[in-house]
Scaffold this motif. Structure first.
Motif, PDB file in Angstrom:
ATOM      1  N   LEU A 212      -8.687  -4.099   0.810  1.00 55.86           N
ATOM      2  CA  LEU A 212      -7.652  -3.838  -0.245  1.00 55.86           C
ATOM      3  C   LEU A 212      -6.405  -4.714  -0.017  1.00 55.86           C
ATOM      4  CD1 LEU A 212      -7.787  -0.042  -1.163  1.00 55.86           C
ATOM      5  CD2 LEU A 212      -8.510  -1.901  -2.454  1.00 55.86           C
ATOM      6  N   LEU A 217      -3.788  -5.372  -2.820  1.00 59.70           N
ATOM      7  CA  LEU A 217      -4.013  -3.826  -3.280  1.00 59.70           C
ATOM      8  C   LEU A 217      -3.471  -2.892  -2.277  1.00 59.70           C
ATOM      9  CD1 LEU A 217      -7.361  -4.052  -5.238  1.00 59.70           C
ATOM     10  CD2 LEU A 217      -5.007  -4.576  -6.206  1.00 59.70           C
ATOM     11  N   ASN A 218      -2.642  -1.852  -2.864  1.00 58.69           N
ATOM     12  CA  ASN A 218      -2.375  -0.688  -2.058  1.00 58.69           C
ATOM     13  C   ASN A 218      -3.338   0.283  -1.415  1.00 58.69           C
ATOM     14  OD1 ASN A 218       0.484  -1.151  -2.282  1.00 58.69           O
ATOM     15  ND2 ASN A 218       0.191  -0.522  -4.508  1.00 58.69           N
ATOM     16  N   TYR A 230      -4.980   7.721  -5.635  1.00 55.56           N
ATOM     17  CA  TYR A 230      -3.864   7.024  -4.933  1.00 55.56           C
ATOM     18  C   TYR A 230      -3.050   8.330  -4.609  1.00 55.56           C
ATOM     19  CZ  TYR A 230      -4.476   2.316  -6.716  1.00 55.56           C
ATOM     20  OH  TYR A 230      -4.557   1.008  -7.097  1.00 55.56           O
ATOM     21  N   GLN A 235       1.547   4.505  -8.050  1.00 54.09           N
ATOM     22  CA  GLN A 235       0.755   2.963  -7.633  1.00 54.09           C
ATOM     23  C   GLN A 235      -0.259   2.657  -8.701  1.00 54.09           C
ATOM     24  OE1 GLN A 235      -0.631   3.784  -3.670  1.00 54.09           O
ATOM     25  NE2 GLN A 235       1.449   3.409  -2.692  1.00 54.09           N
ATOM     26  N   ARG A 236      -0.621   1.509  -8.769  1.00 50.94           N
ATOM     27  CA  ARG A 236      -1.699   0.908  -9.785  1.00 50.94           C
ATOM     28  C   ARG A 236      -2.231  -0.049  -8.966  1.00 50.94           C
ATOM     29  NH1 ARG A 236      -0.730   5.220 -11.413  1.00 50.94           N
ATOM     30  NH2 ARG A 236      -0.011   5.742 -13.444  1.00 50.94           N
ATOM     31  N   GLY A 237      -3.662  -0.327  -9.646  1.00 51.28           N
ATOM     32  CA  GLY A 237      -4.503  -1.339  -9.159  1.00 51.28           C
ATOM     33  C   GLY A 237      -5.688  -1.522 -10.074  1.00 51.28           C
ATOM     34  N   SER A 238      -6.339  -2.595  -9.999  1.00 52.34           N
ATOM     35  CA  SER A 238      -7.721  -2.700 -10.542  1.00 52.34           C
ATOM     36  C   SER A 238      -8.881  -1.928  -9.929  1.00 52.34           C
ATOM     37  CB  SER A 238      -8.220  -4.293 -10.264  1.00 52.34           C
ATOM     38  OG  SER A 238      -9.489  -4.271 -10.911  1.00 52.34           O
TER      39      SER A 238
END
Length: 583
Positions: A212, A217-218, A230, A235-238
């Motif tokens: 990540l 990415l987190n 999460y 937090q957000r991501g693909s």
């Protein structure tokens, strides 16, 4: 009377012949094809299709998922070969042999499948590949006890649940698709990771975090079932990128615990193929028996269906043949085409009965209407012949009035007959409506004054229309005469004309006695009078409104009526106006 249907024309015979032909052709063709091609088709399918060898593939894939190498697979391969009768060969991805059922045999041109429990092409990891997540007996017993405790809690609340043991030894509670609201929380810590799982999940988390971080990415938290979430909800991501990292980390973690990828080769059976179907005497007898059975079933079904089809048709035919003048209704309770035919037949019978009743009523009315003036004329002439009455000018005038009434009724009947036959001749031309209406009103003003009825008319913009002037005046005249006849002294009759929505609208409204709601649908019936006590002298012949409507329909229009008792009636004539005139 209808003639009997010849056998070759019978619906039952046709259905029977069609069924027999279809059955014979289908059964014969199927039997021949089965006898000639069944064995070869089945054997070719078994040799070429991986679906037929799912047992071999699944067994060897399970071996690879539970062993760090292919050592010891020879016994499993030999057992599968003996059980399925197939030639099985297992090689490395570089082609080096691992195990085979027939050493020295020729390999097929390409492998039937690739055995890889960590398949990187489809992204699916075999669930039997557990690696460092396998529970010890002590942890397995403790975790199962927690799962059983939760399941007991759910069952006590009426929630269906089952206990499933995964390949790693972990017990999972499976709930029904629809879960009712629980009265109490049944969580018992069964989803908490054991010591072994926690250690393996920590290592997996580190590998996932590296991936990540590389993708900017987190980090995420990973559950014991390898789902992720999460810790910080903001937090957000693909999601796809995160799942790819988790799957890649799992493969990297599990790779030392599973066998390396290998090629699986499958060849045809070394045993002589056993035909699944052969055209022996017994097989021929079975085919003949099956054909006879199917033929008998088809014939029986066809006869039953055919008789069910023919029976109501015979009922309809008998009802039509047995009727002397008009068909009698039949009772056929079916919801299909024949039932609809029976319904149409019954409707026809009902319409025929109504038409006959109307015909008899009309004949009686015509005889009554003609009898009165003819009787008066005959009586006065007989009186004059016998010297009981002087043939003076008053008597001649009376006789002329009676003959005029008789001629009026005959002319009305002739107009109705022409309208019914569609031979009513019209001579349309362009006319200004105001002039035609003035002519009609002036012709009836004397009758209105004698009855104490006031006439007035209103024409908006003096529209122009294409009509037969004589017939148009007859339409308005009939409506005007009817309005004057039914309006008491001191009342008003108004005639209004305008163009509305491409139609010339002429309304004749009165302040007369009005018509009851139940009688309104009958005002255009022939010889119908709202007051049955009215005679020809006081109530008209009963044909004026019928003729007016027929003439309006001959112009492409119609007449409608609205009325209220004690208030009055309004009859509206609507005739289409050509666009070039309406504009």
């Amino acid at each position: 009377m209808s003639r009997p249907v010849p056998p070759h024309r019978s619906l039952v015979v046709r259905l029977l012949g069609t069924s027999v032909l279809i059955v014979v052709l289908s059964v014969g063709t199927a039997a021949w094809l089965a006898a000639k091609t069944a064995t070869r088709a089945v054997q070719e399918e078994r040799s070429q299709s991986l679906a037929g060898d799912s047992q071999i593939y699944d067994t060897l894939l399970g071996f690879a998922a539970t062993h760090p190498g292919w050592d010891g697979v020879e016994l499993t391969v030999r057992h599968l070969g003996e059980e399925t009768g197939r030639q099985i060969t297992l090689t490395t991805m570089q082609g080096e042999p691992i195990a085979t059922t027939h050493p020295g045999g020729t390999l097929p041109g390409r492998p039937a499948a690739i055995l890889d429990p960590l398949d990187t092409t489809t992204g699916i990891i075999d669930p039997r590949a557990v690696g460092p997540y396998r529970l010890s007996p002590q942890d397995q017993a403790l975790q199962r006890a927690r799962a059983e405790k939760r399941m007991d809690c759910l069952l006590k609340q009426g929630t269906p649940a089952t206990l499933v043991e995964q390949p790693s030894g972990r017990s999972v509670v499976r709930l029904a698709a629809r879960i009712p609201r629980l009265r109490m929380d049944c969580t018992s810590g069964e989803n908490e990771p054991t010591t072994v799982e926690a250690f393996a999940l920590k290592a997996l988390w580190r590998k996932t975090a590296d991936c990540l971080s590389y993708r900017h990415l987190n980090p995420v938290e990973i559950n014991v079932d390898f789902s992720w979430w999460y810790k910080d909800t903001e937090q957000r991501g693909s999601s796809q990128d995160i799942q790819d990292c988790v799957s890649a980390a799992r493969r990297d973690q599990l790779r030392p615990y599973v066998a390396p990828p290998a090629h699986l080769y499958l060849s045809s059976s070394v045993r002589p193929p056993t035909p699944v179907f052969e055209l022996s005497a017994a097989s021929t007898l079975r085919i003949a028996g099956a054909t006879a059975f199917v033929l008998l079933a088809a014939v029986t079904a066809t006869l039953v269906v055919g008789m069910r089809l023919v029976r109501p048709l015979r009922t309809l035919t008998a009802a039509a043949d047995g009727a002397a003048l008009r068909p009698a209704p039949v009772t056929i309770a079916r919801n299909d085409e024949i039932g609809r035919l029976a319904g149409a037949f019954n409707d026809l019978a009902a319409r025929s009965e109504r038409s006959e009743v109307q015909r008899r009523t009309m004949v009686n009315d015509i005889a009554h209407e003609l009898r009165s003036p003819l009787t008066n004329i005959r009586n006065w002439l007989t009186a004059g012949q016998d010297g009981l009455a002087d043939l003076d000018q008053d008597l001649v005038t009376l006789l002329l009035e009676e003959s005029g009434l008789l001629q009026h009724i005959v002319a009305d009947l002739a107009d109705l007959a022409e309208a019914d036959a569609g031979t009513l001749a019209l001579h349309p031309d362009r006319y200004f409506v105001a002039g035609l209406l003035v002519q009609v009103i002036e012709a009836h003003r004397g009758a209105a004054e004698r009855c104490g009825v006031t006439l007035h008319h209103t024409v908006t913009a003096d529209p122009e229309a294409v009509v037969d002037s004589a017939r148009f005046r007859q339409i308005v005249g009939n409506l005007l005469a009817n309005a004057i006849r039914h309006t008491p002294g001191g009342g008003h009759v108004s005639v209004r004309a305008r163009v509305e929505a491409g139609h010339l609208v002429v309304e004749v409204a009165d302040t007369g006695e009005g018509i009851a709601v139940a009688d309104l649908p009958h005002v255009f019936d022939r010889f119908w009078r709202a007051d049955k006590a009215r005679t020809r002298a006081t109530g008209g012949s009963g044909l004026g409104l019928s003729i007016a409507r027929k003439l309006a329909q001959a112009h492409g229009g119609d007449i409608t009526a609205v009325s209220a008792l004690g208030v009055g009636s309004t009859f509206a004539v609507r005739v289409p106006v050509p666009a070039r005139l309406g504009s």
